[in-house]
Design a protein around this motif. Sequence first.
Motif, short mmCIF file in Angstrom:
data_model
loop_
_atom_site.label_atom_id
_atom_site.label_comp_id
_atom_site.label_asym_id
_atom_site.label_seq_id
_atom_site.Cartn_x
_atom_site.Cartn_y
_atom_site.Cartn_z
N HIS A 195 -38.32 -24.55 -52.63
CA HIS A 195 -37.01 -25.04 -53.11
C HIS A 195 -36.80 -26.52 -52.84
O HIS A 195 -35.69 -26.97 -52.59
N SER A 223 -32.95 -34.73 -55.77
CA SER A 223 -31.93 -35.31 -54.90
C SER A 223 -32.39 -35.48 -53.47
O SER A 223 -31.77 -36.22 -52.71
N ASP A 269 -28.17 -29.87 -46.64
CA ASP A 269 -27.87 -29.24 -47.91
C ASP A 269 -26.57 -29.78 -48.49
O ASP A 269 -26.43 -29.95 -49.69
N SER A 298 -36.65 -30.17 -47.34
CA SER A 298 -36.29 -28.99 -48.12
C SER A 298 -35.40 -28.08 -47.29
O SER A 298 -35.87 -27.14 -46.64
N PRO A 339 -35.87 -30.03 -53.21
CA PRO A 339 -35.01 -30.72 -54.21
C PRO A 339 -35.63 -32.06 -54.60
O PRO A 339 -35.29 -33.11 -54.03
#
Lengths: 1191, 127
Positions: A60, A65, A269, A231, A62
Amino acid sequence: MEPDASIETSSMIRVAVIPISDVTPLLFREYAAMLLRHHTVSLNSISSFYTEHQKSPFAHQPWESGSLRFKFILGGSPPSPWEDFQSNRKILAVIGICHCPSAPDLRSVVDQFTAACKTYSSSLVQRCFAFCPGDSQLEDGSVKGSNLILFPPADRQTQEFHMQTMVQDIAASLLMEFEKWVLQAESGGTVFKTPLDSQASLSSEEVIKAKKRRLGRAQKTIGDYCLLAGSPVDANAHYSTSLELTRLTADFFWYAGAMEGSVCALLMDRMGQKDPVLEDEVKYRYNSVILHYRKSFIQDNAQRVSPLSFELEATLKLARFLCRRELANDVVELLTATADGATSLIDASDKLVVYVEIARLFGELGYHRKAAFFSRQVAQLYLQQDKKFAAISAMQVLAMTTKAYRVQSRASIGPSNDAGQTHADGGKVHHHSIVSLFESQWSTLQMVVLREILLSAVRAGDPLAAWSAAARLLRSYYPLITPAGQNGLFNALVNSAEKLPLGTRCSDPALPFVRLHSFPLHSSQMDIVKRNPAREDWWAGAAPSGPFIYTPFSKGEPNNSNKQELTWVVGEPVQVLVELANPCGFEVMVESIYLSVHSGNLDAFPVSVSLPPNSSKVITLSGIPTKEGLVLVPGCIVHCFGVITEHFFKEVDSLLIGATQGLVLSDPFRSCGAAKLKHAHLPSITVVPPLPLLVSHIAGGDGSVMLYEGEIRDVWISLANAGTVPVEQAHISLSGKNQDSVVTVASETLRSALPLKPGAEVTIRVTLKAWQLSKTDSDAAASKGMPGSSVRQAKDGSSPLLLIHYAGPLTTPGEPETVSAPPPGRRLVIPLNICVLQGLSFVKARLLSMEIPARIGEACSMQAQLERGNTEQVNSSERQADRLVKIDPNRGSWGLRLLELELYNPTDVVFEAGVSLDMENTNNQENLSDNISAEYGEPKTRIDRDYTARVLIPLENFKLPVLDGSFLGNSSQNNGTSGSRNNSFSEKNIKAELNASIKNLISKIKVRWQSGRNSSGELDIKDAIQAALQASVMDVLLPDPLTFGFRLAKTSSDDINVDSDVTSCESGDSIIAHEMTAMEVLVRNNTKEAIRINLSIACKDVAGENCMEGDKATVLWEGVLRGISMEVPPLEEVKHAFSLYFLIPGEYTMLAAAMIYDANEVLRARARSDALDEPIFCRGPPYHVRVSGTR
Amino acid sequence: MASTACFMIVSKNDIPIYEAEVGTVPKKEDAAHQHQFILHAALDIVQDTAWTTSAMFLKAIDRFNDLVVSVYVTAGHILSFVMSDFIIHTRLMLLHDSRNEDGIKSFFQEVHELYIKASSVMFYNLI
């Protein structure tokens, strides 16, 4: 424990940055700075360097971003025993920095780097950046394939771009390494241990336990790597698993670690968003973290290792996360708890870090006192270590606390903006600002802090800091320090100074205290006067103007030190008085002290002074202004105790104000016994271009001029221009008391000498006339004796002052005409120190009359003259003829009045007095010579000391030639006869005119005296004369309307000349008895109108002095001839001939008398008759006739 | 049992106007400094806390090691003086190690009363 820990720390990749080969620290820092900018590298930017070799475990990630975060550790760090527990503690990459010019052999650079990397076993990526390689190095192919990266010389931008690319490359490599590691860890059976786990033998039980826990720990570590790889979602998944597993295995320590990681993942996050819900979540989880760290405490190995540092670190991380003003309560609670916990930390450096962090967080919160408190704790921990570097750190930390404890060095405050500022608001210092200066009276704390700074500075070998601390301690707290302590500080100052290079400056002043005492006034010789170019009397505008005569603001002398403005002149030395105080128990040697001039237009002269213990001194500091403009003198530069410091007057002023309000411990000046001084303000000082400077010098010495009362003397004053600019305007005026005593000032001489060039000199004459001493003065003089009184006189300030206002050219050469204000002028005050001694004193005045009848037979000469000349001539010749005291016996002196002055000489010198008549008022030029002769011909009267003498002044001469209405009143003349008819002849007018005439008369009488060779003067006796004359002034002044004279008629054939006449006169008796004697009576009209009279002539034989008046005379023979009517034309003489036949020889008296018909007002006034119809009778003086017997 | 207690009255502008070691522990110079340092630092916290509560007695508001700071914040007395009105916001601070809250509270109240009496004298100007 690590400093700077925060929740996000878990997501940072630690990179060691180490210098390779010879890199100067400065260069290393410069290259590192280029690197440090790339602490965050976005995943997006590294995708080009990234190649996915196998399926990435970070599912996952990103890419759009997310980012990788680096924590560069300059110089690297030793490996931590907790690396397994928190992967972010591992050094995951090493970057070497090499400066090629200082490392020519690249091969060896590579070798050195490789060797250096070996110490970082956990590092996954190594790169060595070599900057500024030479051409040969660039071409060197031997290093190809190694991880040496050459940064060819280029502009900064290119280099930065190059650097960015390299960092991105490193980031990509690291990411790939992480993937590799995670894949390995998932499959492999790595055992994760911490120092908390038993290190000794692994018993079977423990092995089983470890196996159980392994999975949970592995999950946590993978989670850590996910965080490092940017991540958070993957990390969170692994942490969740780990939390489950560690909870089940009661692995609290790792549970807490996983929890920490999960919070970090959560925050990552959320990408830095902060909302209350998130905050609560973080708080909740972290409280759990802290709780579990605490739970993991194992008593067994508590001596060796403890999770306490993790607990405290977690607490600090939470505190840092929450650190906001609104959550101050929570943060304070956390920090207090941390501080509590810190006491049980085993490792001293952990404790240090905790205190540092607490202090920082408190500081961030705005709790400066708290921060200072913990900083001081840090400093104390440093001071416990007996190392120089620790002492330096302690000193630096303590320096940070000085602000909170208000003992900061002036250097740390920075250049104070208003140091040189003058008090624009009239010197008023607001109470508030003073309070804030001394707001904190925690003197005990302040002293402790300063003492610790001193101690640490001495240990750290920083003499300047030690000096500064000792200076602050001594200056601010000397009253609280014992003499022994003061001496200790004195030694500290001296010892520190010895280690300092000569001429070191320190921003903190030590002793002495310096305050502005006063600005000495310009000497009266140098007064500066504002110039008002619009006025002729340019100095006049300088006086305070306005509708009020008195304004409270302009109170006092114009040059009062209170005045806010002061003018200095370029090139002329100026002086400022300052007061120094040394309130301590040792002697202060001020090697030099001089004015500190921020405006740079004054050359200050240093002075050296020594201050004994507990003493104060007023000293004069001088300087020479060099350039025009404003001068700022905010204080003094003092070279004392081996260091140069600047002492500001304002600070001491505030200190003194504080002392009066009880805010400061003590007033250093008062404790030294200095006089209480009015607060002296710094005026605004302007320097003006050079001005002329007149210096006066009184010829014969500047001492006082000793003059006897009434003495007239010339004083010569020489004026020299000592300036550098010519005097172009000058004006002399008088001021002070007794201005009358200056008779003349030769201001023309001065004016004609203008412009007075520099160095030129002019001498002007001033004629002085000593004034009369008042009664009390002379009495006092008599009682005290002369010398005493003379001193007193001189000091009295009763002498007049000669004021000379002078100025240079309106514009200075070379400057445009448009200069707004012309340079000011100056005023020179020359005190004419006149010391008046009592001189010839006047006792009294009397009017005497002397009556000696004239002889008829001998009046011929007069007659002859009368006949020859006109009336004017007669008058003058008459005056010439009868000298003041010599009386012509032929003419007699009937009605002659004499003024007798009695003079006394109380002095010890001889005076010669003489009377002179100043006939200056007569308009006839001819008379001038007469006057002079009258003056010089008169005899002197010598008056010895303590003797009295009398001086006679005949007043006959003052008779006016014509009896005219003008002497009695103007109206009669203006209106003619008709005017005389009306009664406008008021008494008042008569009186006024008379008074004027008397004054005129009196002013003509001068009693001059002379004493010795060069003392001469005049007696001021006007009042006395006036008093004496008042009664009979009319008789003295005014001539009778008719004057009568007798003479023997000449024989018909007589046409004799004067000479024969004189001989005949001298021949003696000419009247013989029994002969017809032809005589003439002469009647002269002294008025301007014709008078009709009825003349009568009486003749009596003489038996008494005055047979005409008085009853005592025995008259044997008497005859009267009457009824002679005649009219006498104005101002003319009429002759009436008659004959007498004397029967008996002897002395006879003849008297002419006349009755005036139709007398006008003038005559009536003269006769003092009031009644209109009363006849006016006029009588001449008696004439003696001697009749001899037969021949 | 020996107890530590350092009492201090801090007037406006945080100027201490009274300081006394009232504990039974034998006085040590260093300790006295330390006590003052703690009290000085606690002012930061008092300053904030005093406005968040209406209570005058702020018990154990701060602590360092085993020393606790309790503070009694006097209400902002407005003392009408002849010329000027000003607020004296005085803090009575006690650094102590005992946990006898009631005793401390009553001590503060007593001191407060005396303090008011002293400051009510018109000509007595507390800085």
